[in-house]
Design a protein around this motif. Structure first.
Motif, short mmCIF file in Angstrom:
data_model
loop_
_atom_site.label_atom_id
_atom_site.label_comp_id
_atom_site.label_asym_id
_atom_site.label_seq_id
_atom_site.Cartn_x
_atom_site.Cartn_y
_atom_site.Cartn_z
N SER A 88 4.70 -4.96 -10.00
CA SER A 88 5.78 -4.03 -10.29
C SER A 88 6.65 -3.84 -9.05
N GLU A 89 7.87 -3.39 -9.24
CA GLU A 89 8.77 -3.15 -8.12
C GLU A 89 8.17 -2.10 -7.18
N LYS A 90 7.58 -1.07 -7.77
CA LYS A 90 6.99 0.00 -6.97
C LYS A 90 5.86 -0.55 -6.10
N LYS A 130 5.41 -3.67 -5.10
CA LYS A 130 5.93 -4.57 -4.07
C LYS A 130 6.49 -3.78 -2.91
N ARG A 131 7.19 -2.69 -3.23
CA ARG A 131 7.76 -1.85 -2.17
C ARG A 131 6.66 -1.24 -1.32
N SER A 132 5.61 -0.71 -1.97
CA SER A 132 4.58 -0.05 -1.18
C SER A 132 3.76 -1.07 -0.37
N SER A 133 3.58 -2.27 -0.90
CA SER A 133 2.81 -3.25 -0.14
C SER A 133 3.62 -3.75 1.06
N ALA A 134 4.94 -3.76 0.93
CA ALA A 134 5.78 -4.20 2.05
C ALA A 134 5.68 -3.23 3.21
N LYS A 135 5.29 -2.00 2.92
CA LYS A 135 5.20 -0.99 3.98
C LYS A 135 3.85 -1.04 4.70
N ASN A 136 2.88 -1.75 4.13
CA ASN A 136 1.55 -1.78 4.76
C ASN A 136 1.64 -2.34 6.17
N TYR A 188 3.10 -1.00 8.63
CA TYR A 188 4.27 -0.52 9.35
C TYR A 188 3.90 0.67 10.21
#
Ligand SMILES: [Zn+2]
Length: 86
Positions: free
Chosen positions: A69-71, A73-79, A81
């Motif tokens: 899901s878009e949500k 993907k967004r949260s995994s991209a922040k891992n 950080y």
């Protein structure tokens, strides 16, 4: 009397396992004791019983393919950080 699980092929039982993953409800009794049965590097069949939806264990194609899901993907991209690192 033969057990129900002995009358069904492994393919059929794995099909039912997948259906159970998708539809929920009580665990199908005929799926008890199903094993992964992937071929291991030793040439034997995998005996893992903790199967995923794919009918395979975590070593043989059962792991998640990542966020879809878009949500997610967004949260995994922040891992990983760290605030203030850029
Ligand atoms: Zn396996």
């Amino acid at each position: 009397m033969a057990l129900l699980s002995e009358e069904l092929s492994v393919v059929e039982r794995k099909k039912r396992l997948r259906h159970w993953y998708e539809s929920g409800g009580p665990f199908p009794l005929e799926c008890r004791g199903l094993t992964c049965e992937a071929r291991t590097r030793a040439g034997t069949l995998c005996k893992q019983r903790n199967l995923f939806k794919s009918g395979r264990c975590r070593f043989h194609g059962g792991l998640s393919t990542g966020p879809t899901s878009e949500k997610g993907k967004r949260s995994s991209a922040k891992n990983g950080y760290k605030a203030g690192s850029d």
